[in-house]
Motif scaffolding. Structure first.
Motif, PDB file in Angstrom:
ATOM      1  N   TYR A  85      24.948 -48.021   3.702  1.00 24.51           N
ATOM      2  CA  TYR A  85      24.772 -48.766   4.946  1.00 24.51           C
ATOM      3  C   TYR A  85      23.790 -48.091   5.900  1.00 24.51           C
ATOM      4  O   TYR A  85      23.152 -48.765   6.720  1.00 24.51           O
ATOM      5  CB  TYR A  85      26.124 -49.003   5.620  1.00 24.51           C
ATOM      6  CG  TYR A  85      26.882 -50.131   4.974  1.00 24.51           C
ATOM      7  CD1 TYR A  85      26.423 -51.442   5.053  1.00 24.51           C
ATOM      8  CD2 TYR A  85      28.053 -49.889   4.253  1.00 24.51           C
ATOM      9  CE1 TYR A  85      27.104 -52.478   4.434  1.00 24.51           C
ATOM     10  CE2 TYR A  85      28.744 -50.927   3.638  1.00 24.51           C
ATOM     11  CZ  TYR A  85      28.266 -52.220   3.736  1.00 24.51           C
ATOM     12  OH  TYR A  85      28.941 -53.245   3.127  1.00 24.51           O
TER      13      TYR A  85
ATOM     14  N   TYR B 233      36.485 -53.280  10.560  1.00 23.71           N
ATOM     15  CA  TYR B 233      36.620 -53.751   9.180  1.00 23.71           C
ATOM     16  C   TYR B 233      37.820 -53.138   8.476  1.00 23.71           C
ATOM     17  O   TYR B 233      38.422 -53.746   7.594  1.00 23.71           O
ATOM     18  CB  TYR B 233      35.328 -53.404   8.444  1.00 23.71           C
ATOM     19  CG  TYR B 233      35.125 -54.047   7.102  1.00 23.71           C
ATOM     20  CD1 TYR B 233      34.623 -55.332   6.991  1.00 23.71           C
ATOM     21  CD2 TYR B 233      35.402 -53.355   5.923  1.00 23.71           C
ATOM     22  CE1 TYR B 233      34.406 -55.915   5.752  1.00 23.71           C
ATOM     23  CE2 TYR B 233      35.187 -53.922   4.681  1.00 23.71           C
ATOM     24  CZ  TYR B 233      34.684 -55.208   4.607  1.00 23.71           C
ATOM     25  OH  TYR B 233      34.482 -55.779   3.386  1.00 23.71           O
TER      26      TYR B 233
ATOM     27  N   GLY C 166      33.989 -57.139  12.884  1.00 25.90           N
ATOM     28  CA  GLY C 166      34.443 -56.360  11.739  1.00 25.90           C
ATOM     29  C   GLY C 166      35.895 -56.628  11.398  1.00 25.90           C
ATOM     30  O   GLY C 166      36.260 -56.722  10.219  1.00 25.90           O
TER      31      GLY C 166
ATOM     32  N   ARG D 178      25.682 -57.921   8.435  1.00 20.90           N
ATOM     33  CA  ARG D 178      25.327 -56.528   8.184  1.00 20.90           C
ATOM     34  C   ARG D 178      23.835 -56.371   7.915  1.00 20.90           C
ATOM     35  O   ARG D 178      23.320 -55.261   7.871  1.00 20.90           O
ATOM     36  CB  ARG D 178      26.146 -55.985   7.001  1.00 20.90           C
ATOM     37  CG  ARG D 178      27.539 -55.563   7.393  1.00 20.90           C
ATOM     38  CD  ARG D 178      28.473 -55.489   6.206  1.00 20.90           C
ATOM     39  NE  ARG D 178      29.279 -56.685   6.080  1.00 20.90           N
ATOM     40  CZ  ARG D 178      30.249 -56.844   5.182  1.00 20.90           C
ATOM     41  NH1 ARG D 178      30.526 -55.871   4.340  1.00 20.90           N
ATOM     42  NH2 ARG D 178      30.946 -57.953   5.135  1.00 20.90           N
TER      43      ARG D 178
ATOM     44  N   TYR E 152      28.044 -61.325   4.862  1.00 22.68           N
ATOM     45  CA  TYR E 152      27.187 -60.147   4.703  1.00 22.68           C
ATOM     46  C   TYR E 152      25.950 -60.231   5.591  1.00 22.68           C
ATOM     47  O   TYR E 152      25.342 -59.215   5.913  1.00 22.68           O
ATOM     48  CB  TYR E 152      26.786 -60.004   3.236  1.00 22.68           C
ATOM     49  CG  TYR E 152      26.250 -58.642   2.879  1.00 22.68           C
ATOM     50  CD1 TYR E 152      27.085 -57.530   2.844  1.00 22.68           C
ATOM     51  CD2 TYR E 152      24.902 -58.457   2.576  1.00 22.68           C
ATOM     52  CE1 TYR E 152      26.603 -56.274   2.514  1.00 22.68           C
ATOM     53  CE2 TYR E 152      24.417 -57.206   2.247  1.00 22.68           C
ATOM     54  CZ  TYR E 152      25.282 -56.127   2.216  1.00 22.68           C
ATOM     55  OH  TYR E 152      24.788 -54.881   1.894  1.00 22.68           O
TER      56      TYR E 152
ATOM     57  N   GLY F 220      30.317 -46.818   6.365  1.00 25.32           N
ATOM     58  CA  GLY F 220      29.426 -47.770   7.011  1.00 25.32           C
ATOM     59  C   GLY F 220      29.222 -47.480   8.484  1.00 25.32           C
ATOM     60  O   GLY F 220      28.249 -47.938   9.088  1.00 25.32           O
TER      61      GLY F 220
END
Length: 422
Positions: free
Chosen positions: A242, A56, A107, A24, A21, A363
């Protein structure tokens, strides 16, 4: 809770995904420096942050299948190594296009982690334990933001953004070997587990699997209107979630030009988010109510996002940013209890996969359109109005889904405890 599996499995998975994480969170803290160095617009910055979620998507469904049919432990080990290398490669780029490519690959590598960990936890924790196991693991999200934002800010004070990305790509590679040494795919492979505890757990899991409803597959899930309602809700929530997460550091940068101070200030909203996430999940379980504990936080976040555009004081801006953080994070626990309560058992597994895979494209949507609006208007106001609208729509869709459930379906889904969804 005294069982050895809680000590052996959850903390290792917690730290592993906390490091994931980080990719991000750090991009938001580093973005002002990246924009200045590469001479890119806010829209391009949104692309760089958001393209991660396009990659992702790719391994969301295959990741769960590979973890189930092969090995969650080995699959995640490989992905950790690959994401660590991709994270380090982010610090070697020379232009916007190269950074987008590396972020896309990052991702892809991280996208298989989430479904694979859910498979692993299902191999170790019974149905009665699984909600707690998921909650303890998912708590890594705000904790990562709390820790990584200050760390990234401090490193940025002494090193370039490229070196910071290289440094922060090293810990995942180290942790991959910790993961491989400690984690086992199933209780039957755990030599550290008491034999009596092991046999009892294996028997319970086997009995639960024997009662499990056979999956009807993704075709059936695609045809279910409720599934698509959840997908739309999740997409809207992730758009706001996000978009907020990426652009908070840029807002905080208006308060101070010291990167270390900016990192510490950025951690404040996420600390509040952790507290709110825990309290809201606990309260939701106590009341046995899910929808209200998703809808109310999202509406509060939407309102405070809008209110934040009408205050000038840094103190008030920070207060409103913190309340917004609570609102966007708090739904995590209650939300993931909703699909299993309103979707037929035969398609719930496929539905969760679709919800997480397609919904996470928000996101990309949030950071991208926030950046476009920032370029068009020259300020943050329109971007936050857009994010607030997304959160409000997510709350409305959730409310409609809750109201659409018939009493018959509720009784069919409940045994001893009735979960109130509206």
């Amino acid at each position: 809770m005294r069982s050895s599996k809680w000590i052996r499995i959850i903390p290792v998975a917690f730290i592993m995904y906390m490091l994931a994480y980080m990719d991000r969170i750090n991009i938001g803290v580093l973005m002002p420096s990246i924009q200045n160095d590469l001479h890119i617009s806010a829209s391009a910055a949104g692309d760089i942050a958001g393209i991660f979620f396009v990659g992702y998507l790719i391994l969301q469904i295959p990741g769960g299948i590979l973890a189930t049919k092969w090995s969650a432990k080995k699959f995640i080990f490989i992905l950790i190594i690959l994401w660590g290398l991709a994270a380090m490669a982010s610090g070697l780029v020379q232009n916007e296009g190269q950074l987008k490519l590396v972020r896309f690959l990052l991702g892809v590598a991280e996208g298989g982690i989430w479904p694979a960990v859910l498979v692993l936890l299902a191999n170790w924790f019974t149905v009665r334990e699984r909600a707690r196991a998921n909650a303890f693991w998912m708590a890594c999200l705000p904790v990562s933001a709390m820790l990584m934002a200050p760390l990234t800010g401090i490193l940025l004070k002494f090193f370039s953004w490229k070196m910071v990305l290289i440094f922060e790509g090293i810990p995942p590679i180290i942790w991959a070997f910790v993961w491989y040494m400690i984690i086992k795919d199933r209780p039957s492979e755990a030599s550290w587990m008491d034999e009596k505890e092991k046999n009892q757990l294996m028997n319970t899991l086997a009995a639960e699997q024997g009662k499990a409803v056979k999956s009807e597959g993704y075709t059936a899930a695609f045809k279910n209107k409720t599934v698509w309602g959840l997908v739309i809700m999740y997409f809207l929530w992730m758009t706001g979630f996000y978009g907020y997460t990426l652009w908070v550091p840029s807002v905080v940068e208006q308060f101070t030009k010291d990167s270390a101070v900016m990192g510490w200030l950025t951690a404040i909203p996420f600390t509040c988010a952790l507290i709110g996430m825990i309290i809201n999940s606990y309260w939701s379980d106590r009341r046995m109510n899910r929808v209200q504990h998703v809808v109310v936080p999202l509406m509060i976040a939407a309102c405070t996002m809008v209110a934040g555009q009408f205050v000038e004081s840094p103190e008030w801006k920070m207060i409103l940013l913190s309340i917004t953080a609570i609102g966007v994070y708090a739904p995590y626990g209650p939300l993931w209890a909703i699909p299993t309560a309103i979707i037929p058992a035969g398609i719930v597994g496929a539905a969760l996969g679709l919800q997480n895979a397609i919904g996470n494209l928000g996101g990309y949507n949030g950071p991208k359109f926030f950046g476009v609006l920032k370029d068009a208007t020259g300020n943050f106001h329109a971007g936050f109005y857009f994010l607030a609208l997304s959160l409000a729509l997510a709350a409305i869709v959730t409310f409609i889904l809750g109201r659409s459930i018939t009493e018959t379906s509720m009784e069919a889904k409940s045994d001893d405890n009735v979960v109130k969804l509206d």
